[in-house]
Write a protein that holds these residues in place. Structure first.
Motif, PDB file in Angstrom:
ATOM      1  N   ASN A 182       0.824  -1.207   0.000  1.00 21.98           N
ATOM      2  CA  ASN A 182       0.000   0.000   0.000  1.00 21.98           C
ATOM      3  C   ASN A 182       0.859   1.257   0.000  1.00 21.98           C
ATOM      4  O   ASN A 182       0.535   2.254   0.658  1.00 21.98           O
ATOM      5  CB  ASN A 182      -0.921   0.003   1.219  1.00 21.98           C
ATOM      6  CG  ASN A 182      -0.151  -0.100   2.531  1.00 21.98           C
ATOM      7  OD1 ASN A 182       1.022  -0.494   2.553  1.00 21.98           O
ATOM      8  ND2 ASN A 182      -0.789   0.227   3.629  1.00 21.98           N
ATOM      9  N   TYR A 183       1.972   1.238  -0.735  1.00 18.09           N
ATOM     10  CA  TYR A 183       2.909   2.361  -0.707  1.00 18.09           C
ATOM     11  C   TYR A 183       2.281   3.636  -1.245  1.00 18.09           C
ATOM     12  O   TYR A 183       2.473   4.720  -0.674  1.00 18.09           O
ATOM     13  CB  TYR A 183       4.161   2.018  -1.515  1.00 18.09           C
ATOM     14  CG  TYR A 183       5.124   3.161  -1.671  1.00 18.09           C
ATOM     15  CD1 TYR A 183       5.911   3.577  -0.603  1.00 18.09           C
ATOM     16  CD2 TYR A 183       5.225   3.856  -2.882  1.00 18.09           C
ATOM     17  CE1 TYR A 183       6.779   4.636  -0.734  1.00 18.09           C
ATOM     18  CE2 TYR A 183       6.099   4.918  -3.019  1.00 18.09           C
ATOM     19  CZ  TYR A 183       6.879   5.302  -1.944  1.00 18.09           C
ATOM     20  OH  TYR A 183       7.736   6.354  -2.075  1.00 18.09           O
ATOM     21  N   ASN A 184       1.538   3.552  -2.331  1.00 19.53           N
ATOM     22  CA  ASN A 184       0.951   4.754  -2.936  1.00 19.53           C
ATOM     23  C   ASN A 184       0.004   5.461  -1.970  1.00 19.53           C
ATOM     24  O   ASN A 184       0.058   6.683  -1.808  1.00 19.53           O
ATOM     25  CB  ASN A 184       0.217   4.395  -4.228  1.00 19.53           C
ATOM     26  CG  ASN A 184       1.166   3.917  -5.306  1.00 19.53           C
ATOM     27  OD1 ASN A 184       2.318   4.320  -5.361  1.00 19.53           O
ATOM     28  ND2 ASN A 184       0.687   3.035  -6.162  1.00 19.53           N
ATOM     29  N   ARG A 185      -0.865   4.689  -1.334  1.00 17.91           N
ATOM     30  CA  ARG A 185      -1.814   5.297  -0.398  1.00 17.91           C
ATOM     31  C   ARG A 185      -1.077   5.884   0.799  1.00 17.91           C
ATOM     32  O   ARG A 185      -1.382   6.998   1.240  1.00 17.91           O
ATOM     33  CB  ARG A 185      -2.826   4.255   0.065  1.00 17.91           C
ATOM     34  CG  ARG A 185      -3.832   4.791   1.065  1.00 17.91           C
ATOM     35  CD  ARG A 185      -4.765   3.713   1.548  1.00 17.91           C
ATOM     36  NE  ARG A 185      -5.527   3.129   0.449  1.00 17.91           N
ATOM     37  CZ  ARG A 185      -6.357   2.101   0.594  1.00 17.91           C
ATOM     38  NH1 ARG A 185      -6.524   1.542   1.777  1.00 17.91           N
ATOM     39  NH2 ARG A 185      -7.009   1.628  -0.451  1.00 17.91           N
ATOM     40  N   TRP A 186      -0.109   5.145   1.347  1.00 15.28           N
ATOM     41  CA  TRP A 186       0.645   5.642   2.509  1.00 15.28           C
ATOM     42  C   TRP A 186       1.395   6.923   2.148  1.00 15.28           C
ATOM     43  O   TRP A 186       1.400   7.888   2.911  1.00 15.28           O
ATOM     44  CB  TRP A 186       1.623   4.571   2.982  1.00 15.28           C
ATOM     45  CG  TRP A 186       2.537   5.038   4.074  1.00 15.28           C
ATOM     46  CD1 TRP A 186       2.306   5.050   5.408  1.00 15.28           C
ATOM     47  CD2 TRP A 186       3.860   5.610   3.896  1.00 15.28           C
ATOM     48  NE1 TRP A 186       3.370   5.574   6.076  1.00 15.28           N
ATOM     49  CE2 TRP A 186       4.345   5.932   5.183  1.00 15.28           C
ATOM     50  CE3 TRP A 186       4.656   5.870   2.788  1.00 15.28           C
ATOM     51  CZ2 TRP A 186       5.600   6.496   5.380  1.00 15.28           C
ATOM     52  CZ3 TRP A 186       5.899   6.435   2.974  1.00 15.28           C
ATOM     53  CH2 TRP A 186       6.363   6.739   4.263  1.00 15.28           C
ATOM     54  N   ARG A 187       2.046   6.951   0.979  1.00  9.73           N
ATOM     55  CA  ARG A 187       2.805   8.127   0.572  1.00  9.73           C
ATOM     56  C   ARG A 187       1.905   9.347   0.445  1.00  9.73           C
ATOM     57  O   ARG A 187       2.252  10.454   0.905  1.00  9.73           O
ATOM     58  CB  ARG A 187       3.499   7.842  -0.761  1.00  9.73           C
ATOM     59  CG  ARG A 187       4.347   8.999  -1.278  1.00  9.73           C
ATOM     60  CD  ARG A 187       4.705   8.793  -2.722  1.00  9.73           C
ATOM     61  NE  ARG A 187       3.500   8.663  -3.545  1.00  9.73           N
ATOM     62  CZ  ARG A 187       3.498   8.267  -4.801  1.00  9.73           C
ATOM     63  NH1 ARG A 187       4.638   7.944  -5.391  1.00  9.73           N
ATOM     64  NH2 ARG A 187       2.367   8.168  -5.483  1.00  9.73           N
ATOM     65  N   ASP A 188       0.733   9.182  -0.172  1.00  5.46           N
ATOM     66  CA  ASP A 188      -0.178  10.317  -0.341  1.00  5.46           C
ATOM     67  C   ASP A 188      -0.647  10.848   1.011  1.00  5.46           C
ATOM     68  O   ASP A 188      -0.682  12.071   1.240  1.00  5.46           O
ATOM     69  CB  ASP A 188      -1.377   9.907  -1.189  1.00  5.46           C
ATOM     70  CG  ASP A 188      -0.991   9.580  -2.629  1.00  5.46           C
ATOM     71  OD1 ASP A 188       0.100  10.007  -3.049  1.00  5.46           O
ATOM     72  OD2 ASP A 188      -1.767   8.874  -3.313  1.00  5.46           O
ATOM     73  N   GLU A 189      -1.011   9.944   1.931  1.00  3.53           N
ATOM     74  CA  GLU A 189      -1.458  10.377   3.249  1.00  3.53           C
ATOM     75  C   GLU A 189      -0.331  11.067   4.011  1.00  3.53           C
ATOM     76  O   GLU A 189      -0.544  12.095   4.682  1.00  3.53           O
ATOM     77  CB  GLU A 189      -1.977   9.180   4.054  1.00  3.53           C
ATOM     78  CG  GLU A 189      -3.259   8.585   3.504  1.00  3.53           C
ATOM     79  CD  GLU A 189      -3.777   7.451   4.373  1.00  3.53           C
ATOM     80  OE1 GLU A 189      -3.187   7.213   5.451  1.00  3.53           O
ATOM     81  OE2 GLU A 189      -4.754   6.790   3.970  1.00  3.53           O
ATOM     82  N   PHE A 190       0.892  10.535   3.910  1.00  2.00           N
ATOM     83  CA  PHE A 190       2.009  11.111   4.652  1.00  2.00           C
ATOM     84  C   PHE A 190       2.371  12.494   4.104  1.00  2.00           C
ATOM     85  O   PHE A 190       2.654  13.421   4.876  1.00  2.00           O
ATOM     86  CB  PHE A 190       3.224  10.182   4.569  1.00  2.00           C
ATOM     87  CG  PHE A 190       4.278  10.479   5.603  1.00  2.00           C
ATOM     88  CD1 PHE A 190       4.228   9.890   6.847  1.00  2.00           C
ATOM     89  CD2 PHE A 190       5.305  11.358   5.329  1.00  2.00           C
ATOM     90  CE1 PHE A 190       5.186  10.171   7.804  1.00  2.00           C
ATOM     91  CE2 PHE A 190       6.266  11.650   6.268  1.00  2.00           C
ATOM     92  CZ  PHE A 190       6.216  11.044   7.519  1.00  2.00           C
ATOM     93  N   LEU A 191       2.344  12.652   2.789  1.00  2.24           N
ATOM     94  CA  LEU A 191       2.656  13.956   2.202  1.00  2.24           C
ATOM     95  C   LEU A 191       1.610  15.001   2.579  1.00  2.24           C
ATOM     96  O   LEU A 191       1.934  16.183   2.749  1.00  2.24           O
ATOM     97  CB  LEU A 191       2.756  13.840   0.684  1.00  2.24           C
ATOM     98  CG  LEU A 191       4.003  13.126   0.143  1.00  2.24           C
ATOM     99  CD1 LEU A 191       3.940  13.014  -1.370  1.00  2.24           C
ATOM    100  CD2 LEU A 191       5.263  13.859   0.567  1.00  2.24           C
TER     101      LEU A 191
END
Length: 407
Positions: free
Chosen positions: A131-140
């Motif tokens: 789930n890297y894409n979702r995690w990256r978007d939320e973290f940014l």
């Protein structure tokens, strides 16, 4: 005490020694209390000094920043030969810079006060889930909220400034708190910055970009619906499209729609043909809406059939069933000529109903004669419904809910 025997000399001496020891302990405690109080006051004073020094360093850094910006603006004005109006503009610009700096200090103070980062970043990054894409978007989104995005996106760290180092530790702790333990052991190092950890995670999930893109694009072009629901089906396509975009190969909305239509199963041939010839060509959100409505319509039409099946099986007919059996919908589509059932080729729902306590050929609502209870009739209706919506019911377990896995 009256009437008690006098104490022996040894007992009296022991009592006196115990009393003396207790007195000495109390005296030592009284003597140590002022020293402990003085030590506590010294620690409190030292803490106050540290806080004051920190505030002073912040003010000095802010003043230096404002002075540097003023000097840069003044040099630019001198080079361009600005007039008096330019000085007014520089004052306004300086005021805006001061406001921005004050807002940034306030945001950084709020970021330090965040106790549970998972209340802001709900996804936990893990290699198994991908789930890297979702995690990256939320973290940014979160680091952007506190004006800390430079700590993960900027290649040149400002490690000479104590405030930057402090906030970098905050961002690094946020990363560690939103990834799995195994992943943290792989990418986290004591001397690394938040940007170093961010790049390590990016390499972990987006490494071998070309090979990953090749395999994922092949999966995207050949994916079909099979027995997936419409929600799971377009969800899989959306996940693959987002993953390809993260790898630098974005999928256009038209390509996404064409592949969604291509992979539909035979039940959606009509709606697929309608969508292909739509002018203007539909967007992905419109296709999702149309397919979801079509699925609900099919379910509504099929949901009305179990009642007719129950009535048909309540009156056995002497007419022989179609040769070779067939699905329940085939056996009930011809009225009374196809509603009969012999002992050799009874419909699957009658077999299941007889196992649950009902007699073959009896109505689900009957409650006497053949020992069929009300509960058995209810179970027969359920079996009829399952047989209609899953023709393989009784031969093998119902098809399990499948989810797509992106390579």
């Amino acid at each position: 005490m009256a009437g008690s025997p006098p104490l022996s000399p040894k007992a009296a001496a022991a009592a006196m020694e115990a009393a003396e020891a207790a007195r000495k302990e109390r005296q030592a405690a009284r003597d140590a209390a002022p020293a402990q109080a003085a030590k506590a006051e010294q620690e409190a004073a030292a803490a106050d000094k540290e806080i004051d020094a920190l505030a002073a360093r912040k003010r000095e850094a802010l003043q230096r920043d404002v002075a540097a910006r003023k000097a840069a603006v003044a040099a630019l004005d001198d080079a361009q030969g600005g007039d008096d109006h330019s000085s007014d503009g520089s004052d306004l610009h300086s005021a805006m810079l001061q406001h921005e700096a004050a807002a940034m200090i306030n945001l950084h103070a709020q970021a330090v006060g965040v106790q549970n980062i998972r209340s802001l970043v709900h996804s936990v990054l893990d290699i198994a889930t991908g789930n890297y894409n979702r995690w990256r978007d939320e973290f940014l989104v979160v680091v952007g909220k506190y004006s800390l995005e430079d700590h993960v996106l900027n290649d040149t760290p400002a490690s000479n400034f104590p405030d930057w180092v402090r906030m970098d530790c905050v961002v690094k702790s946020w990363i560690a708190g939103t990834i799995s333990t195994d992943l943290a052991e792989t990418v986290m190092e004591r001397t690394s910055t938040a940007h170093d950890v961010w790049l390590a995670l990016e390499t972990q999930f987006l490494g071998n970009r070309e090979t990953h893109t090749l395999h994922l694009d092949l999966q995207f072009r050949n994916f079909v619906q099979s027995d997936l629901s419409i929600v799971d089906y377009y969800g899989c396509f959306k996940t693959m499209a987002d993953s390809l975009a993260a790898l630098g190969e974005p999928i256009t909305d038209r390509t996404l729609v064409l592949n969604v239509i291509r992979g539909l199963n035979d039940r959606y041939n009509d709606i697929g043909r309608h969508l292909r010839h739509g002018r203007p060509f539909p967007q992905f959100k419109d296709v999702v809406s149309e397919l979801t409505l079509e699925e609900l319509t099919m379910a509504h039409k099929l949901g009305a059939s179990p009642t007719a099946l129950v009535v048909a099986t309540s009156k056995p007919s002497s007419t022989a069933p179609p040769k070779g059996g067939g699905r329940p919908s085939d056996q009930c589509s011809g009225g009374s000529s196809s509603g009969g059932a012999s002992s050799k080729s009874k419909p699957r729902w009658n077999k299941q109903r007889s196992k649950s306590g009902g007699a073959p050929g009896s109505t689900p609502s009957s409650s006497g004669g053949s020992g069929t209870s009300k509960g058995a009739g209810s179970g027969a209706s359920t079996v009829l419904w399952l047989s209609l919506h899953n023709p393989t019911y009784g031969d093998k377990p119902a098809a399990q809910h499948r989810r797509c896995r992106v390579w």
